[in-house]
Motif scaffolding. Structure first.
Motif, PDB file in Angstrom:
ATOM      1  N   PRO A 134      13.360  -7.752   4.890  1.00  0.00           N
ATOM      2  CA  PRO A 134      13.168  -8.191   6.207  1.00  0.00           C
ATOM      3  C   PRO A 134      13.223  -7.191   7.500  1.00  0.00           C
ATOM      4  CG  PRO A 134      15.381  -8.882   5.257  1.00  0.00           C
ATOM      5  CD  PRO A 134      14.446  -8.088   4.212  1.00  0.00           C
ATOM      6  N   ASP A 135      13.899  -6.238   7.321  1.00  0.00           N
ATOM      7  CA  ASP A 135      14.060  -5.064   8.384  1.00  0.00           C
ATOM      8  C   ASP A 135      12.915  -4.209   8.349  1.00  0.00           C
ATOM      9  OD1 ASP A 135      16.606  -6.181   8.899  1.00  0.00           O
ATOM     10  OD2 ASP A 135      17.449  -4.704   7.591  1.00  0.00           O
ATOM     11  N   THR A 136      11.936  -4.113   7.329  1.00  0.00           N
ATOM     12  CA  THR A 136      10.822  -2.950   7.351  1.00  0.00           C
ATOM     13  C   THR A 136       9.414  -3.561   7.039  1.00  0.00           C
ATOM     14  OG1 THR A 136      11.520  -2.662   5.189  1.00  0.00           O
ATOM     15  CG2 THR A 136      12.390  -1.155   6.712  1.00  0.00           C
ATOM     16  N   ASP A 192      12.616 -17.170   1.309  1.00  0.00           N
ATOM     17  CA  ASP A 192      12.410 -15.617   1.588  1.00  0.00           C
ATOM     18  C   ASP A 192      13.015 -14.986   0.139  1.00  0.00           C
ATOM     19  OD1 ASP A 192      11.905 -13.559   2.717  1.00  0.00           O
ATOM     20  OD2 ASP A 192      13.864 -13.331   3.862  1.00  0.00           O
ATOM     21  N   GLY A 193      12.358 -13.748  -0.001  1.00  0.00           N
ATOM     22  CA  GLY A 193      12.257 -13.116  -1.356  1.00  0.00           C
ATOM     23  C   GLY A 193      13.657 -12.545  -1.462  1.00  0.00           C
ATOM     24  N   PRO A 194      13.907 -11.808  -2.443  1.00  0.00           N
ATOM     25  CA  PRO A 194      15.292 -11.080  -2.992  1.00  0.00           C
ATOM     26  C   PRO A 194      15.671 -10.350  -1.735  1.00  0.00           C
ATOM     27  CG  PRO A 194      13.753 -10.733  -4.444  1.00  0.00           C
ATOM     28  CD  PRO A 194      12.709 -11.284  -3.332  1.00  0.00           C
ATOM     29  N   ILE A 195      16.992 -10.498  -1.512  1.00  0.00           N
ATOM     30  CA  ILE A 195      17.797  -9.410  -0.664  1.00  0.00           C
ATOM     31  C   ILE A 195      17.780  -8.102  -1.310  1.00  0.00           C
ATOM     32  CG2 ILE A 195      20.009  -8.872   0.563  1.00  0.00           C
ATOM     33  CD1 ILE A 195      20.312 -12.127   0.508  1.00  0.00           C
ATOM     34  N   VAL A 199       0.743  -1.234   0.108  1.00  0.00           N
ATOM     35  CA  VAL A 199      -0.114  -0.075   0.052  1.00  0.00           C
ATOM     36  C   VAL A 199       0.959   1.099   0.002  1.00  0.00           C
ATOM     37  CG1 VAL A 199      -1.759   1.072   1.322  1.00  0.00           C
ATOM     38  CG2 VAL A 199      -1.964  -1.249   1.161  1.00  0.00           C
ATOM     39  N   ASP A 200       1.946   1.331   0.752  1.00  0.00           N
ATOM     40  CA  ASP A 200       2.907   2.483   0.777  1.00  0.00           C
ATOM     41  C   ASP A 200       3.747   2.344  -0.209  1.00  0.00           C
ATOM     42  OD1 ASP A 200       1.502   2.966   3.393  1.00  0.00           O
ATOM     43  OD2 ASP A 200       3.119   1.915   4.422  1.00  0.00           O
ATOM     44  N   GLY A 250      13.141  -0.629   2.821  1.00  0.00           N
ATOM     45  CA  GLY A 250      12.495   0.482   3.705  1.00  0.00           C
ATOM     46  C   GLY A 250      12.352   1.798   2.738  1.00  0.00           C
ATOM     47  N   LYS A 251      12.863   1.903   1.557  1.00  0.00           N
ATOM     48  CA  LYS A 251      12.851   2.861   0.536  1.00  0.00           C
ATOM     49  C   LYS A 251      11.415   2.800  -0.373  1.00  0.00           C
ATOM     50  CE  LYS A 251      17.701   4.369   0.602  1.00  0.00           C
ATOM     51  NZ  LYS A 251      18.944   4.298  -0.386  1.00  0.00           N
ATOM     52  N   LEU A 252      11.116   3.920  -0.813  1.00  0.00           N
ATOM     53  CA  LEU A 252      10.068   3.857  -1.889  1.00  0.00           C
ATOM     54  C   LEU A 252      10.486   3.308  -3.116  1.00  0.00           C
ATOM     55  CD1 LEU A 252       9.054   7.370  -1.414  1.00  0.00           C
ATOM     56  CD2 LEU A 252       7.529   5.584  -0.758  1.00  0.00           C
TER      57      LEU A 252
END
Length: 218
Positions: A25-27, A88-91, A18-19, A97-99
């Motif tokens: 994994p961190d965000t 898990d998905g890509p690293i 949505v954002d 966390g960035k747009l």
């Protein structure tokens, strides 16, 4: 005759979707209310199927939105959830966390545009991710030969399965859309001559979401 069957459910709508931010994994902050409802619709559909022809195992990757998706499926099917880092998905490295539009602008198009180049400091390459994810899926296929396995998955994991089983060269543009809470099914078929091949039974099936929306529940 169908032998092994792999069924992938993409996670429901997540807040990072949505954002429009990179939900690494961190965000990753998990599913939205709509996302929960989407996965519940998929779980209801698969629970009926599971009652007639049980799944052997249920897997999810470790990212929060995958674990939440897996937990909904686990409760509906009464099947233990196994969390596996290999799914898990890509690293994303410094892009976490960035747009997304900032990441794609900085990387001149993002992960798919230059599949052999990292899209941020410390990130995967798209081709590298597909090779790693495909290799892990191959190990699970060998482990569960003759069984039915269900996955709470990233869209990228679904594309990795297609890359492995079609087969396609890693990094080649595929054009596959993978909607939230959609169901994708691969079946390994064998005939009387002992020949076997993988068949993509369905891709991006969202019929359960249409039924739920027509019923006014999302």
């Amino acid at each position: 005759m169908i032998t092994t069957e792999l069924v992938f459910v993409r996670h429901g709508e997540a807040q990072c979707n949505v954002d429009e931010v990179v939900g690494g994994p961190d965000t990753c902050t998990g599913l939205t209310d709509r996302g929960y409802a989407q996965v519940e619709a998929a779980a209801d559909r698969l629970a009926a199927e599971h009652a007639a022809k049980p799944f052997t195992a249920l897997y999810a990757g470790p990212r929060l939105r995958l674990r939440q998706t897996g937990e909904i499926l686990s409760q509906a099917l009464r099947l233990p959830l196994r969390t596996e880092p290999g799914l898990d998905g890509p690293i994303h490295g410094a892009a976490d966390g960035k747009l997304w539009h900032e990441v794609k602008t900085a990387a001149d198009g993002g992960p798919h545009a230059h599949p052999d180049t990292p899209w941020a400091e410390g990130s995967d390459t798209w081709s590298g991710y597909l090779r790693r994810a495909s290799a892990f899926l191959r190990k699970l296929i060998d482990q569960y030969e003759g069984n039915r396995v269900l996955f709470a998955a990233h869209g990228e994991t679904v594309i990795a399965a297609h890359t492995l089983l079609l087969p396609l060269p890693p990094g080649q543009p595929t054009g596959f859309a993978v909607d939230h809470a959609s169901i994708t099914r691969w079946q390994h078929h064998g005939n009387r001559l002992g020949q076997r091949r993988w068949i993509l039974d369905r891709h991006n099936d969202t019929a359960h979401l249409i039924v739920r929306e027509l019923g006014g529940e999302t």
